[in-house]
Design a protein around this motif. Structure first.
Motif, mmCIF file in Angstrom:
data_model
loop_
_atom_site.group_PDB
_atom_site.id
_atom_site.type_symbol
_atom_site.label_atom_id
_atom_site.label_comp_id
_atom_site.label_asym_id
_atom_site.label_seq_id
_atom_site.Cartn_x
_atom_site.Cartn_y
_atom_site.Cartn_z
ATOM 1 N N PHE A 122 14.290 8.959 -3.584
ATOM 2 C CA PHE A 122 13.436 7.775 -3.387
ATOM 3 C C PHE A 122 12.725 7.792 -2.038
ATOM 4 C CE2 PHE A 122 14.303 4.152 -6.601
ATOM 5 C CZ PHE A 122 14.441 5.051 -7.642
ATOM 6 N N ARG A 123 13.379 8.342 -0.992
ATOM 7 C CA ARG A 123 12.727 8.391 0.321
ATOM 8 C C ARG A 123 11.535 9.355 0.291
ATOM 9 N NH1 ARG A 123 16.035 10.986 5.074
ATOM 10 N NH2 ARG A 123 17.776 9.663 4.500
ATOM 11 N N TRP A 124 11.406 10.148 -0.786
ATOM 12 C CA TRP A 124 10.284 11.078 -0.928
ATOM 13 C C TRP A 124 9.183 10.535 -1.829
ATOM 14 C CZ3 TRP A 124 9.631 14.686 2.477
ATOM 15 C CH2 TRP A 124 10.733 15.223 3.134
ATOM 16 N N GLN A 125 9.361 9.309 -2.365
ATOM 17 C CA GLN A 125 8.254 8.712 -3.128
ATOM 18 C C GLN A 125 7.072 8.585 -2.181
ATOM 19 O OE1 GLN A 125 9.746 5.053 -4.800
ATOM 20 N NE2 GLN A 125 11.250 6.135 -6.045
ATOM 21 N N SER A 126 5.874 8.892 -2.665
ATOM 22 C CA SER A 126 4.761 8.974 -1.708
ATOM 23 C C SER A 126 4.486 7.642 -1.031
ATOM 24 C CB SER A 126 3.512 9.579 -2.338
ATOM 25 O OG SER A 126 3.278 9.032 -3.588
ATOM 26 N N ALA A 127 4.660 6.527 -1.741
ATOM 27 C CA ALA A 127 4.403 5.226 -1.114
ATOM 28 C C ALA A 127 5.460 4.929 -0.036
ATOM 29 C CB ALA A 127 4.399 4.128 -2.173
ATOM 30 N N VAL A 128 6.714 5.272 -0.350
ATOM 31 C CA VAL A 128 7.798 5.046 0.628
ATOM 32 C C VAL A 128 7.582 5.951 1.842
ATOM 33 C CG1 VAL A 128 10.288 5.280 1.000
ATOM 34 C CG2 VAL A 128 9.423 4.280 -1.139
ATOM 35 N N ARG A 129 7.152 7.175 1.579
ATOM 36 C CA ARG A 129 6.915 8.119 2.685
ATOM 37 C C ARG A 129 5.762 7.638 3.568
ATOM 38 N NH1 ARG A 129 10.000 12.079 5.294
ATOM 39 N NH2 ARG A 129 11.406 11.527 3.656
ATOM 40 N N ALA A 130 4.780 6.992 2.950
ATOM 41 C CA ALA A 130 3.661 6.457 3.756
ATOM 42 C C ALA A 130 4.185 5.391 4.720
ATOM 43 C CB ALA A 130 2.580 5.881 2.841
ATOM 44 N N VAL A 131 5.159 4.586 4.271
ATOM 45 C CA VAL A 131 5.754 3.569 5.164
ATOM 46 C C VAL A 131 6.557 4.263 6.268
ATOM 47 C CG1 VAL A 131 7.301 1.583 5.304
ATOM 48 C CG2 VAL A 131 5.883 1.901 3.267
ATOM 49 N N ILE A 132 7.363 5.256 5.885
ATOM 50 C CA ILE A 132 8.181 5.972 6.878
ATOM 51 C C ILE A 132 7.262 6.578 7.948
ATOM 52 C CG2 ILE A 132 9.684 8.001 7.222
ATOM 53 C CD1 ILE A 132 10.844 7.455 4.390
ATOM 54 N N ASP A 133 6.185 7.234 7.488
ATOM 55 C CA ASP A 133 5.274 7.891 8.439
ATOM 56 C C ASP A 133 4.605 6.864 9.352
ATOM 57 O OD1 ASP A 133 5.927 10.321 7.341
ATOM 58 O OD2 ASP A 133 4.113 10.494 6.119
ATOM 59 N N ALA A 134 4.176 5.742 8.770
ATOM 60 C CA ALA A 134 3.495 4.717 9.586
ATOM 61 C C ALA A 134 4.465 4.152 10.629
ATOM 62 C CB ALA A 134 2.950 3.602 8.694
ATOM 63 N N LEU A 135 5.709 3.903 10.203
ATOM 64 C CA LEU A 135 6.699 3.356 11.146
ATOM 65 C C LEU A 135 6.973 4.350 12.266
ATOM 66 C CD1 LEU A 135 8.647 0.957 11.677
ATOM 67 C CD2 LEU A 135 10.404 2.301 10.521
ATOM 68 N N ARG A 136 7.192 5.625 11.858
ATOM 69 C CA ARG A 136 7.522 6.651 12.864
ATOM 70 C C ARG A 136 6.344 6.929 13.798
ATOM 71 N NH1 ARG A 136 11.079 10.894 9.113
ATOM 72 N NH2 ARG A 136 12.784 9.448 8.694
ATOM 73 N N SER A 137 5.122 6.611 13.371
ATOM 74 C CA SER A 137 3.954 6.825 14.248
ATOM 75 C C SER A 137 3.933 5.808 15.386
ATOM 76 C CB SER A 137 2.658 6.701 13.445
ATOM 77 O OG SER A 137 2.370 5.322 13.210
ATOM 78 N N GLY A 138 4.777 4.770 15.293
ATOM 79 C CA GLY A 138 4.838 3.756 16.348
ATOM 80 C C GLY A 138 3.793 2.664 16.175
ATOM 81 N N ALA A 139 3.088 2.668 15.027
ATOM 82 C CA ALA A 139 1.971 1.732 14.821
ATOM 83 C C ALA A 139 2.366 0.273 15.061
ATOM 84 C CB ALA A 139 1.420 1.905 13.408
#
Ligand code: NAD
Ligand code: 89V
Length: 339
Positions: A122-139
């Motif tokens: 589930f952590r690899w679902q593309s929508a979930v990954r988009a959230v993970i990436d946005a969070l990790r970017s520090g946005a």
């Protein structure tokens, strides 16, 4: 990479389709105790040797990786057989029925120096990954609150009748994915408080669970799951996410819409999964994540690095499952160091 698949049931078909789409991977052996299921799988792996007995398949060999798509009761014995044959292993979630079994399995593969990845997709679902990436970017700055919500009335029992039969249901089957998303977003948890309920009288286990987690990062998260929720539109199998940070908020809303708000500025984008040629709505979200996690496994082996959800990592997600049941049963907060 030569792969042997054990378990050719409901979900394994996705795994076979996904392997067929990964360059350099080939399913060379398939195994299921049920000859009918074996012949259905053979249609997707026509060149693979077919076995009804896993021990015979291991003895014949000819592969480097075992991909386990059987239900949980068989996982420990099959992982230990794979370790005895010095093979890399992918094992479906939930890793095991108990934490003691799970630890023994992880130790068995670790002792061989091979890789064990739990198929926690589930952590690899593309929508979930988009959230993970946005969070990790520090946005949105430093997160302090998160909610990951999965509420549905979809008939999951039709395709997976065993889900209606176990003493444990939603935390072990679905909550495990959502707890893992919480870990992917906010890091490890130290304490959990959970309540559970069975709403559907036709099943044995709980179909509603609400969990509150404290993370070492300082985030408090709420993970709520239900298979007893009638809603229109039906959102199965979407995980809806809200995160508050010191600079703004992130929201993954129904329909795979991701919004990032910084101050009064809101940016919204469509993060819908790709509909792969072999996929069907509404499962395409999960099906795409199967292809992505299997590609991740291949990439990690090629690079000599550990997959995100390797055995050691997944013990922490599985400990949350155990702790959630303990919390609900004893009506108290559980510290993860108790397990
Ligand atoms: P299933 O019952 O449809 O299929 C399991 C198959 O394994 C059956 O055909 C059975 O005959 C075979 N089997 C069991 N023990 C065996 C053994 N020792 N040797 C050979 N064959 C054996 O179950 P399913 O719905 O496909 O679920 C399989 C696993 O996948 C479960 O662990 C489930 O939790 C998981 N799952 C994961 C996801 C996900 O998104 N990651 C989704 C659905 C199911
Ligand atoms: O993903 C799963 O583990 C499935 C379902 C989505 C039905 O919960 O069992």
């Amino acid at each position: 990479m030569k792969i042997a698949l054990i378990g050719c049931g409901f979900f394994a078909m996705n795994q076979l389709h996904a392997w067929n789409g990964i360059a350099g991977a080939e399913v060379v052996a398939i195994c299921d105790r049920d000859p009918e299921r074996l012949s259905l799988a053979a249609a997707l792996a026509p060149k693979a040797a077919a076995y009804t007995d896993a021990a015979e398949m291991f003895a014949a060999g000819g592969f480097d990786v075992v991909d386990l798509a059987t239900t949980v009761g068989s996982h420990r014995a099959l992982v230990e057989m794979a370790a005895a044959h010095q093979l890399h292993v992918i094992c479906q979630k939930p890793i095991a029925p108990t934490l003691a079994d799970a630890r023994a399995m992880v130790n068995a593969v670790d002792a061989t120096g091979k890789t064990l990845m739990i198929h926690e997709n589930f952590r690899w679902q593309s929508a979930v990954r988009a959230v993970i990436d946005a969070l990790r970017s520090g946005a949105i700055g430093e997160p302090f609150f998160g909610r990951i919500s999965f509420r549905s009335g979809y008939d999951v029992y039709a395709g997976q009748p065993y889900l209606a039969e176990g003493e444990r249901f939603i935390i072990e089957d679905l909550g495990i994915h959502i707890l893992d998303i919480a870990r992917a977003l906010f890091g490890d948890a130290t304490r959990i408080t959970a309540t559970t309920r069975r709403v559907n009288p036709a099943i044995k286990g709980e179909d509603v669970a609400t969990m509150l987690l404290d993370h070492t990062s300082g985030v408090t998260s709420v993970v709520d799951c239900s298979y007893a929720t009638r809603r229109s539109p039906e959102t199965f199998p979407e995980s809806l996410i809200e995160i508050d940070g010191t600079l703004g908020t992130l929201r993954l809303d129904a329909g795979y819409t991701l919004s990032v708000q910084i101050g009064d500025q809101v940016e919204t984008r469509d993060v819908s999964p790709t509909l792969l040629s072999w996929a069907d709505r509404p499962w395409h979200n999960i099906q795409e994540s199967v292809q992505i996690i299997q590609q991740h496994f291949v990439d990690c082996l090629n690079q000599g690095i550990a997959p995100e959800t390797d055995g050691q990592d997944n013990l922490k997600t599985f400990a949350l499952v155990e702790a959630a049941y303990l919390s609900a049963n004893e009506n108290r907060t559980v510290d993860l160091t108790e397990l």
